[in-house]
Design a protein around this motif. Structure first.
Motif, PDB file in Angstrom:
ATOM      1  N   ASN A  77     -16.887  -7.168  -8.556  1.00  0.00           N
ATOM      2  CA  ASN A  77     -16.048  -6.096  -9.059  1.00  0.00           C
ATOM      3  C   ASN A  77     -15.016  -5.787  -7.982  1.00  0.00           C
ATOM      4  OD1 ASN A  77     -17.553  -4.680  -7.124  1.00  0.00           O
ATOM      5  ND2 ASN A  77     -19.009  -3.957  -8.671  1.00  0.00           N
ATOM      6  N   SER A  78     -14.475  -4.604  -7.980  1.00  0.00           N
ATOM      7  CA  SER A  78     -13.461  -4.289  -6.980  1.00  0.00           C
ATOM      8  C   SER A  78     -13.627  -2.865  -6.475  1.00  0.00           C
ATOM      9  CB  SER A  78     -12.055  -4.476  -7.556  1.00  0.00           C
ATOM     10  OG  SER A  78     -11.826  -3.562  -8.609  1.00  0.00           O
ATOM     11  N   GLN A  79     -13.242  -2.668  -5.217  1.00  0.00           N
ATOM     12  CA  GLN A  79     -13.140  -1.342  -4.640  1.00  0.00           C
ATOM     13  C   GLN A  79     -11.667  -0.978  -4.575  1.00  0.00           C
ATOM     14  OE1 GLN A  79     -15.426  -0.805  -0.970  1.00  0.00           O
ATOM     15  NE2 GLN A  79     -16.471  -2.741  -1.359  1.00  0.00           N
ATOM     16  N   GLU A  80     -11.387   0.306  -4.498  1.00  0.00           N
ATOM     17  CA  GLU A  80     -10.007   0.748  -4.423  1.00  0.00           C
ATOM     18  C   GLU A  80      -9.728   1.439  -3.095  1.00  0.00           C
ATOM     19  OE1 GLU A  80      -9.082   3.194  -7.758  1.00  0.00           O
ATOM     20  OE2 GLU A  80      -8.906   1.491  -9.147  1.00  0.00           O
ATOM     21  N   MET A  81      -8.649   1.026  -2.461  1.00  0.00           N
ATOM     22  CA  MET A  81      -8.191   1.683  -1.242  1.00  0.00           C
ATOM     23  C   MET A  81      -6.911   2.450  -1.575  1.00  0.00           C
ATOM     24  SD  MET A  81      -7.185   0.149   2.526  1.00  0.00           S
ATOM     25  CE  MET A  81      -5.807  -0.842   1.922  1.00  0.00           C
ATOM     26  N   ALA A  82      -6.999   3.755  -1.514  1.00  0.00           N
ATOM     27  CA  ALA A  82      -5.849   4.589  -1.844  1.00  0.00           C
ATOM     28  C   ALA A  82      -4.979   4.810  -0.612  1.00  0.00           C
ATOM     29  CB  ALA A  82      -6.314   5.929  -2.394  1.00  0.00           C
ATOM     30  N   ILE A  83      -3.685   4.619  -0.766  1.00  0.00           N
ATOM     31  CA  ILE A  83      -2.734   4.911   0.304  1.00  0.00           C
ATOM     32  C   ILE A  83      -2.305   6.360   0.092  1.00  0.00           C
ATOM     33  CG2 ILE A  83      -0.625   4.166   1.456  1.00  0.00           C
ATOM     34  CD1 ILE A  83      -2.940   2.124   1.375  1.00  0.00           C
ATOM     35  N   ASP A  84      -3.116   7.276   0.600  1.00  0.00           N
ATOM     36  CA  ASP A  84      -2.957   8.688   0.264  1.00  0.00           C
ATOM     37  C   ASP A  84      -2.739   9.588   1.481  1.00  0.00           C
ATOM     38  OD1 ASP A  84      -5.450   8.411   1.363  1.00  0.00           O
ATOM     39  OD2 ASP A  84      -6.549   9.233  -0.342  1.00  0.00           O
ATOM     40  N   GLN A  85      -2.419   8.989   2.622  1.00  0.00           N
ATOM     41  CA  GLN A  85      -2.147   9.755   3.827  1.00  0.00           C
ATOM     42  C   GLN A  85      -0.658   9.646   4.156  1.00  0.00           C
ATOM     43  OE1 GLN A  85      -4.839  11.479   5.378  1.00  0.00           O
ATOM     44  NE2 GLN A  85      -5.793  10.775   3.471  1.00  0.00           N
ATOM     45  N   PHE A  86       0.012  10.786   4.304  1.00  0.00           N
ATOM     46  CA  PHE A  86       1.457  10.802   4.534  1.00  0.00           C
ATOM     47  C   PHE A  86       1.768  11.609   5.794  1.00  0.00           C
ATOM     48  CE2 PHE A  86       0.720  11.696  -0.139  1.00  0.00           C
ATOM     49  CZ  PHE A  86       0.556  10.358  -0.483  1.00  0.00           C
ATOM     50  N   ARG A  87       2.436  11.003   6.761  1.00  0.00           N
ATOM     51  CA  ARG A  87       2.826  11.689   7.989  1.00  0.00           C
ATOM     52  C   ARG A  87       4.313  11.424   8.263  1.00  0.00           C
ATOM     53  NH1 ARG A  87      -1.280  13.385   6.713  1.00  0.00           N
ATOM     54  NH2 ARG A  87      -3.253  13.567   7.844  1.00  0.00           N
ATOM     55  N   TYR A  88       4.964  12.409   8.861  1.00  0.00           N
ATOM     56  CA  TYR A  88       6.391  12.236   9.143  1.00  0.00           C
ATOM     57  C   TYR A  88       6.713  12.669  10.566  1.00  0.00           C
ATOM     58  CZ  TYR A  88       7.268  17.283   8.859  1.00  0.00           C
ATOM     59  OH  TYR A  88       7.263  18.624   9.094  1.00  0.00           O
ATOM     60  N   PHE A  89       7.859  12.224  11.062  1.00  0.00           N
ATOM     61  CA  PHE A  89       8.412  12.708  12.322  1.00  0.00           C
ATOM     62  C   PHE A  89       9.886  13.006  12.091  1.00  0.00           C
ATOM     63  CE2 PHE A  89       8.527   8.079  12.388  1.00  0.00           C
ATOM     64  CZ  PHE A  89       9.841   7.791  12.735  1.00  0.00           C
ATOM     65  N   ASN A  90      10.432  13.939  12.861  1.00  0.00           N
ATOM     66  CA  ASN A  90      11.810  14.363  12.676  1.00  0.00           C
ATOM     67  C   ASN A  90      12.287  15.018  13.975  1.00  0.00           C
ATOM     68  OD1 ASN A  90      14.283  15.057  11.584  1.00  0.00           O
ATOM     69  ND2 ASN A  90      13.502  16.812  10.413  1.00  0.00           N
ATOM     70  N   PHE A  91      13.177  14.353  14.701  1.00  0.00           N
ATOM     71  CA  PHE A  91      13.642  14.900  15.969  1.00  0.00           C
ATOM     72  C   PHE A  91      15.127  14.582  16.176  1.00  0.00           C
ATOM     73  CE2 PHE A  91      11.965  10.663  16.917  1.00  0.00           C
ATOM     74  CZ  PHE A  91      12.997  10.093  17.638  1.00  0.00           C
ATOM     75  N   ALA A  92      15.741  15.336  17.083  1.00  0.00           N
ATOM     76  CA  ALA A  92      17.169  15.158  17.361  1.00  0.00           C
ATOM     77  C   ALA A  92      17.423  15.241  18.856  1.00  0.00           C
ATOM     78  CB  ALA A  92      17.988  16.227  16.637  1.00  0.00           C
ATOM     79  N   VAL A  93      18.463  14.547  19.313  1.00  0.00           N
ATOM     80  CA  VAL A  93      18.909  14.590  20.705  1.00  0.00           C
ATOM     81  C   VAL A  93      20.360  15.046  20.719  1.00  0.00           C
ATOM     82  CG1 VAL A  93      19.330  13.267  22.797  1.00  0.00           C
ATOM     83  CG2 VAL A  93      17.307  12.802  21.428  1.00  0.00           C
TER      84      VAL A  93
END
Length: 319
Positions: A77-93
């Motif tokens: 059968n099959s297992q499911e791997m969910a891509i359910d983690q979301f992270r961001y970065f945002n910076f300025a110089v």
């Protein structure tokens, strides 16, 4: 003085290079299905075999049609791997920085972003590894929780002393060696290959081990890491054939009502846990209310404990 050649692709590559410099758990996590990830929210199906392949004996004296059996149908059968983690970065110089300095500041900021995300991912993977010792986790074989609990118990060794040791007795170091020899037997009895075995350890664990090694240790048993040999993150040496990975990101557990402890994961290779990630987007822009160059990025990922029975653990009291 805005930064020239401000290319998102270049900064995405720099982010990935920094991301790979600060991890422990992802070192022994496979990425077999990463190519199937296209966007945040994707679900990757992982095939799982549920029937063993029969090994037969070839009969060269039988009639041609009877020398081997008909092919077996592969069941699974099959297992499911969910891509359910979301992270961001945002910076300025800011533009007021000197032209020759600004690229260095951007690079340093991207390094901080990579290390920060990597630390977050490693903490997430710690929880994925820990599921192998949760008797409600459905991928652990067994028709009920009692059977799963027995399976977990067979893959776990408890050290009866804490890491607070005296320099002469080295009680914890001795007990750690005893526990590891038991774990080696358990893994070998389950046909886990000898090569490529590893063990995650808490800094407290390393302290107890090194106290023992200073007085009664042997390089044939414990080989600490050296400056030249630290090629992977967290590498702390070798102990009885196990590659040690030191990290403070170790699950805290209750051993008894009066004592909390650490759970140290052990395994072989990278088959137990699969991980997938992708930079969904990296954008460069000029913020409206400042004179600066900015970078923002979205990183998505997910993981699945696909072979929990290939993971083992040593548990010991906290210092």
């Amino acid at each position: 003085m805005a930064l020239a050649a401000f290319t998102p692709t270049i900064w995405a590559a720099r982010f990935l290079s920094f991301l790979d410099q600060a991890n422990v758990y992802s070192i022994d996590t496979n990425r077999n299905y990463e190519g199937e990830i296209k966007a945040a929210g994707d679900t990757v199906k992982i095939p799982t075999f549920t029937k063993a392949i029969t090994i037969g004996t070839y009969d060269e004296d039988a009639a041609i049609g009877n020398r081997i059996d008909a092919p077996e149908e592969v069941a699974g059968n099959s297992q499911e791997m969910a891509i359910d983690q979301f992270r961001y970065f945002n910076f300025a110089v800011d533009d007021v920085e000197e032209t020759q300095t600004k690229p260095n500041l951007m690079d340093a900021a991207m390094s901080r972003a990579g290390v920060g995300v990597s630390t977050t991912v490693d903490g997430y993977l710690e929880g994925i590894y820990d599921k192998a010792f949760d008797n409600t986790y459905t991928e652990i074989p067994g028709a009920n929780n009692n059977a799963r609990g027995t399976n977990i118990s067979a893959r776990t060794v408890t050290i009866p002393v804490a890491t607070t040791v005296d320099a002469t007795g080295g009680a914890f170091g001795i007990k750690l060696l005893e526990a590891l020899t038991v774990l080696k037997r358990k893994m070998s009895a389950a046909d886990v290959p000898l090569s490529g075995r590893w063990l995650t350890v808490h800094p407290d664990t390393i302290e107890g081990l090194e106290r023992w090694a200073l007085t009664k240790g042997s390089t044939a048993v414990y080989t600490p890491s050296t400056t030249e040999s630290v090629l992977t993150n967290g590498y702390a040496g070798n102990l009885l054939g196990f590659r040690l990975k030191v990290t403070s990101s170790v699950p805290s557990i209750e051993i008894t009502a009066a004592n909390d402890g650490w759970r140290l994961f052990a395994g072989q290779g990278n088959e137990a846990v699969t991980y997938g990630s992708q930079i969904a987007k990296v954008e460069t822009y000029r913020p409206e209310r400042s004179f600066s160059d900015a970078v923002k990025g979205l990183y998505v990922y997910g993981a699945r404990n696909v072979l929990p029975t290939r993971l083992y653990a040593i548990e010991h009291k906290k210092a």
